[in-house]
Design a protein around this motif. Structure first.
Motif, mmCIF file in Angstrom:
data_model
loop_
_atom_site.group_PDB
_atom_site.id
_atom_site.type_symbol
_atom_site.label_atom_id
_atom_site.label_comp_id
_atom_site.label_asym_id
_atom_site.label_seq_id
_atom_site.Cartn_x
_atom_site.Cartn_y
_atom_site.Cartn_z
ATOM 1 N N SER A 23 40.247 43.145 38.680
ATOM 2 C CA SER A 23 41.226 43.565 37.685
ATOM 3 C C SER A 23 42.269 44.492 38.307
ATOM 4 C CB SER A 23 40.518 44.271 36.530
ATOM 5 O OG SER A 23 41.448 44.761 35.597
ATOM 6 N N LEU A 27 44.642 42.408 40.390
ATOM 7 C CA LEU A 27 45.598 41.675 39.559
ATOM 8 C C LEU A 27 46.708 42.586 39.035
ATOM 9 C CD1 LEU A 27 43.302 39.253 37.532
ATOM 10 C CD2 LEU A 27 44.925 38.681 39.348
ATOM 11 N N CYS A 38 50.530 41.753 39.842
ATOM 12 C CA CYS A 38 51.525 41.537 38.788
ATOM 13 C C CYS A 38 52.717 42.463 38.973
ATOM 14 C CB CYS A 38 50.886 41.743 37.417
ATOM 15 S SG CYS A 38 49.739 40.419 36.956
ATOM 16 N N ALA A 57 43.115 34.820 36.848
ATOM 17 C CA ALA A 57 42.800 34.453 38.227
ATOM 18 C C ALA A 57 41.643 33.457 38.188
ATOM 19 C CB ALA A 57 42.419 35.696 39.034
ATOM 20 N N LEU A 73 46.460 33.714 45.147
ATOM 21 C CA LEU A 73 45.944 35.026 45.525
ATOM 22 C C LEU A 73 44.890 34.849 46.607
ATOM 23 C CD1 LEU A 73 45.415 38.103 45.188
ATOM 24 C CD2 LEU A 73 43.834 37.509 43.314
ATOM 25 N N LEU A 123 46.549 31.723 40.473
ATOM 26 C CA LEU A 123 47.039 32.626 39.427
ATOM 27 C C LEU A 123 47.724 31.788 38.359
ATOM 28 C CD1 LEU A 123 48.413 35.669 41.471
ATOM 29 C CD2 LEU A 123 46.147 35.312 40.479
#
Length: 765
Positions: free
Chosen positions: A98, A101, A105, A116, A146, A208
């Motif tokens: 998390s 990500l 972002c 993901a 990713l 992603l």
């Protein structure tokens, strides 16, 4: 170019979305429970034994070519394990993913929710690589890939990512086993993995996805804004190179978010601030401009009024600050500090003032909420007042060729050490005046000299060397005669820009110039500063005369004449008192320096100066100025110069006249009784002083009356000692006569006799 601040702000305000075509970084790893079919639990960092077991359980990774999926180790050499064979568990890993990500972002400029999807586990051994390629869409809504590299020991294998005409090279090695490296890039980017040169790399690959209908995220593109900014900055830079164009020296774009000094940095910028910084960084590079991040501090003070209502029960309480209201801002100061460079390297810049014409837009700091605000009650003749401070982060840029001009805004505390470093490096290099270091020092000196006025404050009051000596020494070391001449001309412009301690350096600098030029500059320096720095100019002239003149034989008569013309004369026509730091008084040491210099330069000028001083005894006081000067001058070789004789004769006549006055101690208790005050209490004091029989007087009165009588005694220098008897009320001022006047005259006579001997007037004991 007056509109450049508005134009730059207008362009940058359209840049709202941060991000780039890639994102990468390191993050603390909360290790997952990683299990692979046929191998079992995987230990991290990856062990070589388990790496070999993974190879045995894996298959060669294919690549896509059109509609085909091929395996060709000449194009892609790596091992893959499908998602159905891999299980990644653990709450720690969910938090780690998390956090990754969130960073991704932000880096890609994606605001929508992102998922993901685990795609495969890749193992790279020695020699593994993947040639340049683009990823195909592997799932609906996929917009980026990713890569998460788990702790594993390897070298090589850098990831190259290309987007349009840009390329980045990402090193995905985690230096610490407790960290995980990651990289993400948009699916339309061409990328490749360079060969692994040793060890093994274990990587998790995710697709992603942006779920739901709608347009997929794309890399933010501000090519138009970047081109507009670059053109705007290039035109601004060209205008600044023209000395007759009034353009701001730097441009300042305040940011939206608040940042503390500890967190200020390009990598910590948020949202639109990060987007503006990225676009402006690219435009600045294209326009050959420097970009910095800094904190703006605005300090304001002014008048206020108390708006609260005082009731009886609050009469003695302190008013609250919300009971005051600002009336007018009387003083405002804006400065930049806490500088940060895009590359993270330290900056040499200190506090630099901000001009209103440099803000983008000009009203950027209006209507801000203050970080601190304090109101102060009215005191004495002063009304209520306020002080407040605002702080904002800002992007600051200037043309690279104007760096020294901006550096000079930081003041001498920054520029002098910077120039000293340039000079030291040039001297150590052994290069000549064509070297880059010397030319940079020469350019910086030019900016420093042009801005010198206003930076050196009140040096004329000091005897120690000022910043002027540091500057002169550096110019002498650089052998920069052009800048030496310019700086000496700046000193000659006046306003007390040098101190007595600078005179040695000035003499040394003048000695490097052509005699005629040095003589002219000497005259200009004295003429420009004598009115406000008489002592300093007298000392300079004496040092020049003792050294044989400026420029090896240059004529000092011009400088000497300028100093004589500036000599103070009739005190009734003296100029108005100047600033507190300017010293226009005549002291004995000035007379000593003046006469020593003039006797060496031109005895006729010395005669003229002596005649001038004897004409105005109220300005050139015998006891305070001339006698001490002649006493010191008597030790000099010029003491017997004919030009000095009238001054010595006048001093001797003054001393002998005072010595001849009768001197005897008082024969009774009567003392001088003429007083400046005629009130009834001072009249009693006068009668007491005149009485030959009374030695003491007790004056019993309230404090104000006792204090008044005591002040009268002090002003009139009465021969009276005073003390206060605190027995009873009111207290008593006890006045006892002494023979202080006689003691002072006896001490003065003893000194006069010594002075007569020192001045060559014989023994009068």
């Amino acid at each position: 170019m007056a509109s450049i601040t508005n134009e730059l702000a207008a362009i940058l305000t359209t840049v709202r979305r941060p991000g780039d075509f890639f994102a990468s970084g390191l993050i603390e790893l909360l290790a997952p429970q990683l299990e692979v079919d046929g191998v079992g639990q995987i230990a991290l960092p990856l062990l070589p034994t388990q790496a070999k077991q993974l190879v045995a359980a894996a298959e060669r990774a294919p690549f896509g070519r059109g509609q085909q999926t091929l395996v060709d180790t000449a194009v892609r050499r790596t091992w893959q394990i499908g998602p159905n064979q891999v299980r990644i568990q653990g709450r720690g890993w969910a938090r780690t993913l998390s956090a990754i990500l969130t960073c991704v972002c932000d880096g890609l400029g994606v605001a929508e929710p992102v998922q993901a999807e685990f795609y495969k586990l890749l193992l790279y051994d020695e020699g593994s690589f993947f040639a340049s390629h683009r990823d195909t869409e592997k799932a609906p809504g996929m917009f980026a890939t990713l890569v998460v590299v788990l702790p594993s020991a390897s070298t090589g294998g850098e990831l190259l990512v290309r987007h349009k005409d840009r390329e980045v090279r990402l090193d995905l090695h985690g230096p610490d086993p407790s960290e995980v490296a990651f990289a993400a890039f948009y699916a339309d980017c061409v990328h490749e993995v360079l060969p692994i040169t040793s060890g093994f790399r274990l990587a998790l690959i995710y697709n992603l996805l942006r779920p739901g209908p709608g347009r997929r995220p794309e890399p933010p593109s501000y090519a138009n804004q970047q081109a507009q900014l670059a053109a705007l900055l290039q035109a601004w830079s060209a205008d600044l190179s023209l000395s007759n164009v009034d353009a701001p020296e730097k441009l300042i774009f305040p940011l939206e978010h608040a940042y503390t000094p500890a967190e200020l940095g390009f990598g910590a910028l948020k949202g639109a601030d990060a987007a503006a910084a990225a676009v402006l960084k690219a435009a600045a590079q294209a326009a050959d401009c420097d970009l910095h991040l800094a904190l703006i501090s605005v300090q304001e003070s002014g008048s206020a009024e108390y708006t609260g209502y005082t009731s009886s029960y609050r009469r003695w309480s302190e008013p609250d600050e919300d009971e005051f209201e600002e009336i007018e801002v009387l003083d405002r100061y804006i400065a930049l500090s806490t500088w940060q460079r895009p590359d993270g390297q330290p900056s040499v810049l200190g506090e630099i003032p901000v001009g209103d014409d440099e803000l983008c837009p000009p009203d950027a700091l209006d209507d801000l909420e203050p970080d601190e605000e304090h109101f102060h009650e009215a005191t004495g003749n002063e009304g209520a007042s306020f002080e407040r401070t605002y702080r904002r982060a800002a992007l600051v840029l200037w043309p690279r060729q104007r760096f020294f001009a901006v550096l000079c805004q930081a003041g001498l505390a920054v520029t002098l050490p910077y120039l000293a470093d340039l000079t030291e490096r040039w001297l150590s290099s052994g290069e000549d005046h064509t070297s880059l270091l010397w030319r940079e020092a020469h350019e910086l000196c030019g900016h420093m000299i042009s801005s010198w006025h206003g930076q050196e404050r009140y040096p004329a009051r000091e005897k120690a060397p000022s910043h002027a000596t540091e500057m002169l020494i550096l110019l002498i070391q650089l052998m920069d005669k052009t800048r030496l001449e310019a700086f000496l001309a700046t000193i000659a412009a006046g306003s007390g820009l040098f101190a007595e301690g600078d005179n040695d350096a000035i003499v040394q600098a003048l000695g490097l110039l052509r005699p005629r030029l040095a003589a002219a500059l000497s005259q200009q320096i004295v003429a420009g500063n004598a009115a406000t720095s008489l002592m300093v100019c007298g000392n300079l002239l004496a040092r020049l005369a003792a050294s044989g003149g400026p420029g090896r034989g240059g004529d000092l008569r011009g400088a000497a004449t300028a100093l004589i013309e500036a000599l103070p004369g009739d005190p009734q026509h003296a100029p108005a008192q100047g600033p507190w730091w300017q010293d226009r008084s005549v002291k004995s040491r000035f007379v000593l320096d003046l006469l020593e210099a003039l006797c060496r330069i031109d005895p006729q000028l010395a005669e003229h100066a002596v005649g001038h001083m004897l004409t105005w005894p109220q300005t050139y006081k015998l006891d305070a100025v001339l006698v001490p000067a002649m006493r010191d001058l008597n030790r000099s070789t010029i003491a017997r110069e004919p030009a000095v004789a009238p001054l010595r004769d006048a001093c001797l006549a003054h001393l002998r006249t005072r010595i001849a006055k009768p001197l005897a101690p008082p024969h009774d208790w009567s003392r001088a009784s003429v007083l400046p005050c005629q009130c009834r209490h001072c009249a009693d004091l006068s009668r007491f002083l005149a009485d030959p029989e009374r030695r003491a007087w007790a004056f019993k009165a309230v404090e104000a009356e006792r204090s008044h009588v005591e002040q009268t005694i002090q002003r009139a220098h009465c021969d009276v000692d005073v003390s206060t008897d605190r027995r009873g009320r009111p207290y008593t001022l006890v006045c006892t006569k002494n023979q202080a006047s006689y003691d002072r005259r006896a001490k003065q006579r003893s000194k006069d006799l010594e002075d007569v001997i020192h001045l060559g007037g014989g023994d009068h004991s």
